[in-house]
Design a protein around this motif. Sequence first.
Motif, mmCIF file in Angstrom:
data_model
loop_
_atom_site.group_PDB
_atom_site.id
_atom_site.type_symbol
_atom_site.label_atom_id
_atom_site.label_comp_id
_atom_site.label_asym_id
_atom_site.label_seq_id
_atom_site.Cartn_x
_atom_site.Cartn_y
_atom_site.Cartn_z
ATOM 1 N N LEU A 6 0.832 -1.191 0.000
ATOM 2 C CA LEU A 6 0.000 0.000 0.000
ATOM 3 C C LEU A 6 0.873 1.251 0.000
ATOM 4 N N PRO A 7 0.517 2.256 -0.761
ATOM 5 C CA PRO A 7 1.348 3.467 -0.833
ATOM 6 C C PRO A 7 1.322 4.241 0.480
ATOM 7 N N ASP A 8 2.456 4.809 0.850
ATOM 8 C CA ASP A 8 2.579 5.658 2.040
ATOM 9 C C ASP A 8 2.957 7.057 1.568
ATOM 10 N N ALA A 10 2.606 9.889 3.032
ATOM 11 C CA ALA A 10 3.237 10.734 4.049
ATOM 12 C C ALA A 10 4.744 10.562 4.081
ATOM 13 N N ALA A 11 5.228 9.426 3.614
ATOM 14 C CA ALA A 11 6.662 9.163 3.638
ATOM 15 C C ALA A 11 7.386 9.814 2.470
ATOM 16 N N GLN A 12 6.652 10.376 1.532
ATOM 17 C CA GLN A 12 7.272 11.027 0.391
ATOM 18 C C GLN A 12 7.946 12.337 0.808
ATOM 19 N N HIS A 58 2.535 10.894 11.041
ATOM 20 C CA HIS A 58 1.733 9.675 11.093
ATOM 21 C C HIS A 58 0.547 9.910 12.034
ATOM 22 N N SER A 60 -2.361 8.527 12.291
ATOM 23 C CA SER A 60 -3.009 7.331 12.844
ATOM 24 C C SER A 60 -2.305 6.856 14.106
ATOM 25 N N ARG A 61 -0.998 7.046 14.181
ATOM 26 C CA ARG A 61 -0.258 6.634 15.378
ATOM 27 C C ARG A 61 -0.679 7.477 16.578
ATOM 28 N N HIS A 90 7.431 9.244 16.237
ATOM 29 C CA HIS A 90 7.805 10.196 15.193
ATOM 30 C C HIS A 90 9.287 10.552 15.295
#
Length: 303
Positions: A6-8, A10-12, A58, A60-61, A90
């Motif tokens: 699945l693409p992340d 936010a990590a881009q 993140h 959701s965390r 984080h």
Amino acid sequence: MNAMNLPDIAAQVAQQSLALEWVGMQQIAVPILFKGQPLPARANVGVSLDDGEARGIHMSRLYLSLEVLEQRPLTPALLREMLLGFLESHRGLSNSAYLQLSFEAMEKRPALISDLSGWKRYPIVIDAQMKNGMFHVELNVEVTYSSTCPCSAALARQLIQQQFEADFSDRLLEMSSVLGWLGSPQGIIATPHSQRSTANLRISLKEQVQEFPFSMLIDSAEAALATPVQTAVKRADEQAFALANGQNLMFCEDAARRLHLALLGLPEAAGFELEVLHAESLHAHDAVARSSWNWRQQQLQEA
């Protein structure tokens, strides 16, 4: 599709490199454990985004980390632990973490004279942050009370004196006549104006505080003001409330000074800010007074 694929997004890498002071979520519905009972609350939660190259945090965390609030009693230590968890989740992205909880505490209050009692609500906000390795927590409480204007009381007394002189200047004073006059509408022709008033108290807690001093703070404030709003009352309680108002005439400046001195005696307080608001019944505007104190500044001045 395999979850590992699945693409992340936010990590881009961010399209523009820029650090942000606060990124997170507001008005999250969460239950908290308050005095052993679950209580609905709202949470604002966020972290700084110090890595300007990162696209996002993140969220959701952060959201999932709030589950502990329904499992463990609400204490400063718990909030500190949660903020450290925010930063751990984080690592490399954030150096600061923030958590705000808003809810309404319920306290049962007895009537002034009778055996009646009832529940009062006290809006509470807790602000906690971990910044540059330092933990800081503040407690905000709202207390409502009645305030009777000293100027209005003096003017009312003057009118009563004038009426008394008009009614008795040419009469022989007899106790029964005076008592009857005092209890009649034509005798007490004027009354001072009162208003429901609000005290907003913001307390900075000392680092070693283990429990939130909710009840102690509320009790201290209401005792200092002497005229907190009531719940269930009988006529005897209402009369006692009228007596308390008459014996505690207050401008907003008087109320602020009373609260300031009361909060100085709160052992958990490292500092405070307070604001009192008298929602005037005479004017279309409000009367407001503010005061503050910081124990660290006082220590430096006395050193």
